[in-house]
Design an enzyme around this catalytic site. Structure first.
Site, PDB file in Angstrom:
ATOM      1  N   HIS A   7      -3.642  10.413 -20.843  1.00 13.40           N
ATOM      2  CA  HIS A   7      -1.961  10.729 -20.951  1.00 13.40           C
ATOM      3  C   HIS A   7      -1.624  10.928 -19.726  1.00 13.40           C
ATOM      4  O   HIS A   7      -1.466  10.804 -19.087  1.00 13.40           O
ATOM      5  CB  HIS A   7      -2.083  12.103 -21.713  1.00 13.40           C
ATOM      6  N   HIS A  79       1.715  14.301 -14.120  1.00 12.52           N
ATOM      7  CA  HIS A  79       0.304  14.405 -13.683  1.00 12.52           C
ATOM      8  C   HIS A  79      -0.410  13.142 -14.680  1.00 12.52           C
ATOM      9  O   HIS A  79       1.064  13.178 -15.312  1.00 12.52           O
ATOM     10  CB  HIS A  79      -0.799  14.863 -13.688  1.00 12.52           C
ATOM     11  N   GLU A 130      -5.294  15.110 -13.762  1.00 12.36           N
ATOM     12  CA  GLU A 130      -6.271  15.983 -14.389  1.00 12.36           C
ATOM     13  C   GLU A 130      -7.538  15.033 -14.695  1.00 12.36           C
ATOM     14  O   GLU A 130      -7.433  14.109 -15.474  1.00 12.36           O
ATOM     15  CB  GLU A 130      -5.187  16.722 -15.202  1.00 12.36           C
TER      16      GLU A 130
HETATM   17 CO    CO Z   1      -2.190  17.314 -19.400  1.00 17.75          CO
END
Ligand code: CO
Length: 134
Positions: A7, A79, A130
């Site tokens: 994502h 992120h 991440e």
């Molecule tokens: Co995230």
């Protein structure tokens, strides 16, 4: 090591309003709100078919995204999340390469119920990264 893009995360000042833009204006499928107190955020996920967009707003005192919103009051990209097969092996490889893993380096359970880690933006082309164990 690097798997698919899981994502792209966007911090927003108004989660309900941002979710409505994606759902009503862009016609996307948007998940229910999910509070993640351990991460200090409330999130929804937008299904983009080949990936997801995570919309997040601060939750509680000392949220890690509160200062981001102070600097970016209308919100912005926060992120990127990439999948890895083995998060411990990935962490150890990155640390051995000199990259900084945020926190104490112990994976936390993320929004999908899977272990996640965050990597220092200064070590990754100016982008907070991440990692999520797929
Ligand atoms: Co995230």
């Amino acid at each position: 090591m690097l798997g698919r893009l899981n994502h792209v995360a966007i911090v927003v000042p108004d989660l309900a309003g941002a979710a409505a833009i994606y759902r009503d204006t862009l016609g996307a499928t948007v998940s229910d709100r999910q509070a993640l107190p351990e991460h200090g955020v409330t999130v929804v996920f937008v299904d983009t078919g080949n990936s997801k967009v995570e919309l997040l707003e601060p939750l509680g005192e000392g949220s890690p995204v509160a200062s981001f919103l102070e600097k970016n009051p209308s919100g912005g990209m926060h992120h990127l999340c990439y999948e890895v097969d083995d998060i411990i092996a990935a962490r150890d490889h990155l640390k051995a390469s000199g990259a900084r893993v945020l926190g104490d380096g112990t994976p936390k359970i993320g929004a999908h119920g899977k272990p996640v880690l965050f990597l220092h933006p200064k070590d990754f082309a100016g982008t907070l990264v991440e990692l999520e164990q797929a």
